[in-house]
Design an enzyme around this catalytic site. Structure first.
Site, PDB file in Angstrom:
ATOM      1  N   CYS A   1     -23.815 -16.093  -8.468  1.00  0.00           N
ATOM      2  CA  CYS A   1     -22.284 -15.905  -7.565  1.00  0.00           C
ATOM      3  C   CYS A   1     -21.548 -16.861  -8.622  1.00  0.00           C
ATOM      4  O   CYS A   1     -21.420 -17.503  -8.908  1.00  0.00           O
ATOM      5  CB  CYS A   1     -22.055 -17.086  -6.201  1.00  0.00           C
ATOM      6  SG  CYS A   1     -20.667 -16.314  -5.360  1.00  0.00           S
TER       7      CYS A   1
ATOM      8  N   GLY B   1     -19.013  -9.832  -9.469  1.00  0.00           N
ATOM      9  CA  GLY B   1     -18.089  -8.239  -9.315  1.00  0.00           C
ATOM     10  C   GLY B   1     -17.209  -7.640 -10.246  1.00  0.00           C
ATOM     11  O   GLY B   1     -17.225  -6.726 -11.537  1.00  0.00           O
TER      12      GLY B   1
ATOM     13  N   GLU C   1     -20.409  -7.030  -0.627  1.00  0.00           N
ATOM     14  CA  GLU C   1     -21.238  -6.884  -1.558  1.00  0.00           C
ATOM     15  C   GLU C   1     -22.632  -7.010  -0.798  1.00  0.00           C
ATOM     16  O   GLU C   1     -22.690  -7.288   0.532  1.00  0.00           O
ATOM     17  CB  GLU C   1     -20.711  -8.867  -1.756  1.00  0.00           C
ATOM     18  CG  GLU C   1     -19.838  -9.019  -2.360  1.00  0.00           C
ATOM     19  CD  GLU C   1     -19.995 -11.106  -2.742  1.00  0.00           C
ATOM     20  OE1 GLU C   1     -20.784 -11.696  -2.474  1.00  0.00           O
ATOM     21  OE2 GLU C   1     -18.119 -11.809  -2.845  1.00  0.00           O
TER      22      GLU C   1
ATOM     23  N   CYS D   1     -15.256 -11.143  -5.878  1.00  0.00           N
ATOM     24  CA  CYS D   1     -16.074 -11.313  -6.407  1.00  0.00           C
ATOM     25  C   CYS D   1     -16.103 -11.569  -7.382  1.00  0.00           C
ATOM     26  O   CYS D   1     -15.824 -10.627  -8.284  1.00  0.00           O
ATOM     27  CB  CYS D   1     -17.178  -9.794  -5.964  1.00  0.00           C
ATOM     28  SG  CYS D   1     -18.974  -9.830  -6.291  1.00  0.00           S
TER      29      CYS D   1
ATOM     30  N   HIS E   1     -25.215  -4.775  -9.878  1.00  0.00           N
ATOM     31  CA  HIS E   1     -23.856  -4.289  -9.212  1.00  0.00           C
ATOM     32  C   HIS E   1     -23.783  -3.368  -9.853  1.00  0.00           C
ATOM     33  O   HIS E   1     -24.319  -2.082 -10.355  1.00  0.00           O
ATOM     34  CB  HIS E   1     -22.393  -4.717 -10.155  1.00  0.00           C
ATOM     35  CG  HIS E   1     -22.342  -6.325  -9.820  1.00  0.00           C
ATOM     36  ND1 HIS E   1     -21.940  -7.154  -8.773  1.00  0.00           N
ATOM     37  CD2 HIS E   1     -23.076  -7.481 -10.020  1.00  0.00           C
ATOM     38  CE1 HIS E   1     -21.420  -8.012  -8.827  1.00  0.00           C
ATOM     39  NE2 HIS E   1     -22.967  -8.879  -9.557  1.00  0.00           N
TER      40      HIS E   1
HETATM   41  N1  LIG Z   1     -23.619 -10.877  -2.786  1.00  0.00           N
HETATM   42  C1  LIG Z   1     -24.314 -11.555  -4.030  1.00  0.00           C
HETATM   43  C2  LIG Z   1     -23.757 -13.216  -4.227  1.00  0.00           C
HETATM   44  C3  LIG Z   1     -22.205 -12.845  -4.170  1.00  0.00           C
HETATM   45  C4  LIG Z   1     -21.543 -12.993  -5.750  1.00  0.00           C
HETATM   46  C5  LIG Z   1     -20.386 -13.007  -5.550  1.00  0.00           C
HETATM   47  N2  LIG Z   1     -19.741 -13.595  -4.227  1.00  0.00           N
HETATM   48  C6  LIG Z   1     -19.651 -13.894  -6.462  1.00  0.00           C
HETATM   49  O1  LIG Z   1     -18.411 -14.468  -6.632  1.00  0.00           O
HETATM   50  O2  LIG Z   1     -19.980 -13.774  -7.996  1.00  0.00           O
HETATM   51  C7  LIG Z   1     -24.945 -11.086  -4.547  1.00  0.00           C
HETATM   52  O3  LIG Z   1     -25.948 -10.993  -2.948  1.00  0.00           O
HETATM   53  O4  LIG Z   1     -25.788 -10.646  -5.511  1.00  0.00           O
END
Ligand SMILES: N[C@H](CCC[C@H](N)C(=O)O)C(=O)O
Length: 274
Positions: free
Chosen positions: A75, A222, A210, A219, A161
């Site tokens: 994250c 992301g 997400e 994100c 992603h």
């Molecule tokens: N939902 C993402 C994790 C959090 C990523 C995001 N909040 C960031 O800042 O990178 C996943 O399931 O891989």
């Protein structure tokens, strides 16, 4: 269980940060999902857990749980908040912090101006490492979604992603397409779905649906994945401003080696779960 926590966010991507070094923490997917609820709980996109390292060359273990209770590999916005948290909690004095995550090692650098730069490691483009069902690496892949063929990029940043280029993020069908692609069979561990509008070779607009949460204000992984996708498709240069609904991140990638992300963090309040 009286559990102390700190509420933080990175561009509105918000977190319940828990110190698992100075206090005993017992977590379960059910408890996390309950605490994540924005009416009956604390309310957050992810829970971030600080633990002692398992290796001598790391300062902490950094664990991440989505609002649906699932533990995930990385994250980016959370990594910046993690750095601020461990410094403010006096768990470390150094302003360069080495963490291990399920998705690989990160290095966090807290700057004088309060911004945090994270060395996010190498992007994974080999389908099996993302993971994504494809025979060989390519800048774009066709996938069938709701009866239409989308041409997407697949990038791993520890977590998976899918990046979809769009002419206008404001009118992109983030909820409908994000929901359909998140659980697409070509992504065996589900996937985060980014909608990227190229403003210029050094500026994109991005919205992210997400995995395990839905659309967030920002994100970090992301943003990294979108810039990597833009560079491998020759749409972007090597230093890009990523404008998300919650604000801007700066992402740098030379075309090989590690991706670097720079952005702000905010501490909102400290709380105690009773
Ligand atoms: N939902 C993402 C994790 C959090 C990523 C995001 N909040 C960031 O800042 O990178 C996943 O399931 O891989």
């Amino acid at each position: 269980m009286r559990l102390k926590f700190t509420k933080m966010h990175g561009l509105g991507n918000d977190f319940m940060v828990v110190d698992g070094v100075s206090q005993e923490v017992e977590l379960s997917p059910e408890l996390i999902e309950q605490w994540a609820d924005r009416h009956f709980g604390v309310g957050f996109d992810q829970l971030l857990l600080v633990e002692p390292p398992t290796r001598p060359d790391r300062d902490f273990k950094y664990r991440i749980f989505n609002a649906d209770g699932t533990e995930v590999e990385n994250c980016g916005n959370g990594a910046r908040c993690f750095a601020r948290f461990v410094l403010d909690a006096k768990l470390i004095k150094a302003t360069t912090i080495r963490v291990e995550t399920a998705g690989g090692d990160l290095e966090l650098h807290v700057q004088e101006d309060g911004q945090v730069t994270v060395d996010m490691g190498r992007p994974r483009l080999n389908p099996s490492k993302i993971p994504f069902n494809a025979d060989e690496k390519a800048p774009l892949y066709p996938i069938e979604v709701n009866g239409e063929t989308l041409h997407i990029s697949a990038v791993g940043m520890g977590n998976p992603h899918c990046v979809i280029r769009t002419e206008d993020v404001d009118t992109a069908e983030v909820e409908a397409l994000g929901t359909a692609v998140e659980s697409h069979s070509d992504f065996p561990q589900r996937v985060n779905v980014g909608f990227m509008q190229i403003v210029s070779p050094t500026h994109i607009k991005l919205r992210v649906f997400e995995r395990g949460v839905g659309e967030t204000m920002a994100c970090g992984t992301g943003a990294c994945a979108a810039v990597v996708a833009g560079i491998i498709n020759n749409w972007l240069e090597h230093k890009v401003t990523v404008t998300l609904p919650g604000g801007d991140l700066t992402i740098e990638w030379s075309g090989e080696g590690n991706v670097r992300m720079t952005g702000p963090v905010a501490t909102v309040y400290q709380g105690v779960l009773v």
